[in-house]
Enzyme design. Structure first.
Site: not given
Length: 906
Positions: A290-291, A295, A337, A611, A615, A680, A710
């Site tokens: 996890v450290a 995440e 273009d 356009d 294209d 961590e 945090t």
């Protein structure tokens, strides 16, 4: 009428040649002037299938969700959750599973960009069509049309299939296929030799519109065999590849996964070897996984890119895929273009030439301008505005500007005949009452066409030279000639009678001027190391003149007059000339796609504008497909990655600058996120290496509170940092350069992370030693040191958060000192820091959260201790950057390459 028993000799996957003589085409399609029988049409429908654009099967949502759930970062978290359940820590296991699902759902929502271009193509087909069957007109569903059907086309109709005109004529709007806004005339008659199929004067195409006239046409292609179907097939075959950011994040994820698994395996074995219980060993493995997993990385990148999308939308660029914001920052080639993007799409009368060279205002030039304006079909609608062909609008507006106005109503009142523009003859003519009782023939058209109709002795040679000179200046040139009929002469019944023995009045040059901001935008592109190519369906000389006027082609411009004829070998040779910018003129859908593919194969990051429907494949294939919001078709907008609401080339350059800023800011908050991985991980290593003599300084739930609680707002605020000076003065980064490199890892894990780890472990041991703890003393529930242990783990948790504050301030700049950018210039970051401190205080002091996260209230001396951490973290990094700047300055002064020359990337 066709023999109802006869079936077509043509295989259903073969399209007949629509340009063969009409009797042969009818014979091949087994049809005639009375059309097909209903029974024969039903049989052919079974053979050829419905007349509709079919789309490939979409990937299922379930499969895409599964792809997100096996992302490398997700796999690590699945492993951590499994370990938590094995260790009977169900609350932690479910918390980790929730994190995985939230991340996967977030990514799925952003990546689920269903391919709608083909669905939009289908909307161009009309619901019903008028057809001659069983010898009589009838309306049938357009999807039931088959090759050999005889369709009736009238003003305002959508063309239901590719067809060849057999009688009559229409004016067709082909802009959705060609990108050119000027309607063209389509007439029954023989085809022309050696010209592109879209320019054939007797063919009409599925999905285009009839703006004027009436005609009958024989259908020769339906469904996927039409031009519309061919473009749909190209769009579906050109798969979207992952963006550079998506590839790099996945690569980094595998790196993190490898590091986490290797560290977990090594230290799990170490923990067991030093006598840790199995439960503690599992807890250690979970904590390490996890450290090591950031995440918050994927959600923070997504949120930062979303902020970039909102900023760009305010600047006139609507981004449809979040990762495209970062891709813009690495773009090094723009294929644009001409009409409407580099130019205003506002044709104006710009140049004049008369045989007497009277190019200034005068009687002859005034006569020339007025005659040109009389030879038009522009109308004034009830809204008071002029409507019609852009070229003719320019003539009428030019006449008003030169004090010889031509009002459409008065023009029509004096008109006795009108021979409309013929694309084969390349001219039109009218017969006007001159107001003196005599009639005057006025003809205007392509110079070579009009000059061939002059009476003997007219100055054709000088006129041709003048026309070439005007064209070289980027103008569309028209010749205007007249013939005054004798008094009492009848109105010519045929154009051949009118268009002969003409007298040349002169030449008019029409110019679609460049947008005023484009030259500066092109200059910024060159300063930023970007190459700009023009890919247009327009004439090469005109496009080249526009290119030169806005600075494209410095130092060298190459013009490919017929880009359809360029093979892959020559294309590769052209694109490998580093100092050359190219005008690809007369381009087709395949040409644009070929250019995009060739540039990609050379390792370029390509932005392609467009356009028209034609294209769409190239827009889909380019890294950044840029569609026009005003003049673009729905198909182009659906196939693109970015839509310009103002159709302005300068907005592309602004978007690229914004992309570079976002890329730099992504790197800043990655440094910020990665920097606290070290503090961590270190507590778990101390726990394992001490054989449990040092109790675990941090819990897994506290890690999740940091990673998901945090850090998010400050990281997002770093994504809003302003662009650093010189962001558009450096060359594009190589496509091989990762968003994360060694310097970043050294700075985050090695420097900022190590300083933070030392500080938080000092706070942890300070609390324990103050309570009289000695290594090996029990700290579990019910022991005298348990309260001190909770306070110590809380100090570790709060210390990491306060170190984050110092890291956030340090990460705002890669090289410059904080004073150079100002402490208060990012108020969002200050607000994010205030939030994370308030969030931490709630976890530390609110009793319900204390029980959930295992925290305890911190005494004043500990609060004062960790309050110094931000200054220490930022200060040490400020010293590191100061030393680096000194080394960089010294290297440059010594004439050597600067040691920190890559400071903007690390």
């Amino acid at each position: 009428m066709a023999d109802p028993a006869a079936g077509p000799d043509l295989a259903p996957d073969v399209t007949p040649d629509p340009l063969e003589p009409l009797p042969l085409l009818r014979r091949e399609l087994h049809t005639g002037p009375l059309g097909l029988s209903s029974r024969e049409a039903a049989r052919r429908l079974a053979v050829y299938g419905p007349n509709e654009v079919r789309r490939a099967a979409q990937r299922s949502v379930l499969r895409e969700l599964l792809r997100q759930l096996v992302h490398p970062l997700a796999l690590l978290l699945w492993a951590a959750a499994a370990l938590a359940f094995v260790a009977a820590i169900g609350v932690l296991g479910w918390a980790i599973v929730a994190v995985v699902l939230v991340n996967a759902g977030f990514a799925l929502v952003q990546e689920r960009q269903a391919e709608k271009a083909v669905e939009t193509l289908a909307r161009y087909l009309p619901a019903r069509a008028q057809v001659i069957r069983d010898g009589r007109p009838q309306h049938v569903p357009a999807r039931d049309l088959v090759p050999g059907d005889l369709v009736v086309l009238e003003e305002g109709d959508r063309i239901p299939a590719d067809a060849r005109l057999t009688e009559g004529g229409i004016e067709a709007d082909l802009s959705m296929l060609t990108g050119e806004s000027t309607p063209v005339e389509r007439l029954a008659g023989p085809g022309l030799q050696a010209i592109p199929v879209l320019q054939e004067p007797n063919l009409v195409f599925s999905g285009t519109s009839a703006t004027e006239g009436q005609a009958r046409a024989i259908v020769f292609a339906t469904g996927d065999h039409t031009e519309l179907g061919r473009i749909a097939a190209l769009s579906q075959r050109t798969r979207r590849e992952p963006s550079p950011l998506e590839k790099q994040v996945k690569k980094v994820a595998w790196l993190i996964a490898a590091v986490a698994v290797a560290m977990g395996a090594v230290f799990l074995v170490t923990g067991v070897a030093v006598g840790l219980p199995v439960t503690d060993s599992l807890m250690f493995a979970i904590g390490l996984l996890v450290a090591n997993v950031p995440e918050g990385l994927l959600p923070t990148i997504t949120l930062a890119l979303a902020v970039g999308v909102r900023v760009l939308a305010r600047q006139g660029a609507v981004i449809k895929r979040l990762s495209a914001v970062e891709t813009l920052g690495s773009t090094n080639v723009i294929c644009t273009d001409k009409t409407g993007t580099l130019t205003r799409n506002d044709m104006r009368l710009h140049g004049l030439w008369t045989p007497e060279h009277l190019t200034e205002s005068g009687p002859r030039s005034a006569e020339l301008i007025r005659a040109a304006a009389l030879c038009t079909t522009v109308t004034r609608e009830s809204d008071g505005q002029l409507h019609g062909d852009p070229t003719e609008l320019a003539l009428v507006e030019g006449a008003a500007g030169h004090a010889v106005p031509v009002e459409p109503a008065e023009r029509d009142a004096g008109r006795r005949a009108c021979f409309r523009f013929d694309p084969r003859l390349r001219l039109m003519s009218v017969v006007q009452d001159s107001g003196t009782g005599r009639l005057r023939v006025i003809a205007k058209g392509a110079p070579e066409a009009v000059l061939s109709l002059l009476a003997g002795g007219e100055p054709a040679g000088k006129a041709k030279e003048a026309a070439d000179a005007l064209a070289a200046d980027g103008m569309r040139v028209l010749a205007v000639a007249v013939r005054d009929l004798p008094a009492g002469a009848p109105v010519p019944a045929r154009r051949q009678q009118a268009e002969q023995g003409l007298h040349l009045l002169g030449l008019v040059g029409l110019y679609d001027p460049p947008r005023p901001e484009v030259a500066a935008a092109v200059r910024r592109c060159h300063e930023a190391g970007l190459t700009v190519h023009i890919v247009t369906g327009d004439n090469g000389a005109t496009a080249a003149a526009i290119a030169r006027s806005v600075g494209i082609g410095v130092p060298k411009l190459q013009v490919v007059a017929q880009s359809e004829a360029v093979d892959d070998r020559r294309l590769d040779h052209l694109l490998q000339q580093g100092d050359t910018e190219i005008v690809f003129a007369r381009s087709s859908p395949e040409t644009k796609l070929k250019v995009a593919d060739a540039l990609r194969s050379h390792g370029q990051i390509v932005a392609m504008t467009g356009d028209g429907v034609n294209d769409a494949p190239a827009l889909h294939r380019a890294h950044i497909g840029v569609a026009m919001g005003r003049s673009g078709t729905d198909v182009a907008r659906e196939a693109s990655t970015m839509v310009l609401t103002d159709d302005n080339f300068a907005t592309i350059v602004t978007a690229i600058e914004s992309g570079r800023r976002v890329y730099d800011n992504v790197r800043k908050f990655i440094v910020y996120i990665f920097a606290h991985l070290t503090p961590e991980v270190v507590p778990f290593l101390v726990f394992a290496l001490s054989g449990g003599a040092v109790p675990l300084p941090l819990t897994v739930l506290q890690i999740l509170a940091i990673d998901l609680g945090t850090e998010t707002l400050p990281a997002l605020a770093l994504g809003r940092e302003r662009a650093e000076p010189g962001v558009m003065s450096r060359p594009p980064r190589p496509s091989s350069q990762g968003v994360i490199n060694k310097d970043m890892l050294v700075r985050s894990w090695g420097w900022l992370g190590s300083v933070s780890a030392v500080l938080v472990m000092a706070a942890y041991f300070y609390v324990l030693w103050r309570a009289g703890w000695q290594p090996g003393d029990p700290t579990g529930p019910g022991t005298p040191l348990h309260d001190a242990y909770l306070t110590a783990t809380t100090a570790t948790f709060a210390g990491i958060v306060t170190c984050q504050v110092g890291t956030a301030i340090a990460a705002r700049t890669d090289h410059a000192a904080l004073r150079d950018i100002g402490f208060f210039t990012n108020p969002l970051l200050l607000a994010g820091i205030a939030f994370e401190l308030a969030f931490t205080a709630a976890l530390v002091y609110a009793p319900p959260l204390q029980h959930l996260f295992g925290t305890a209230a911190l005494p004043v001396d500990v609060v004062l201790l960790i309050a110094a951490f931000p200054l220490l973290v930022w200060g040490t990094d400020e010293l590191r950057r100061w030393a680096r700047r000194r080394r960089s300055t010294g290297s440059r002064a010594g004439g050597r390459p600067a040691a920190g020359s890559d400071w903007t990337h690390g």
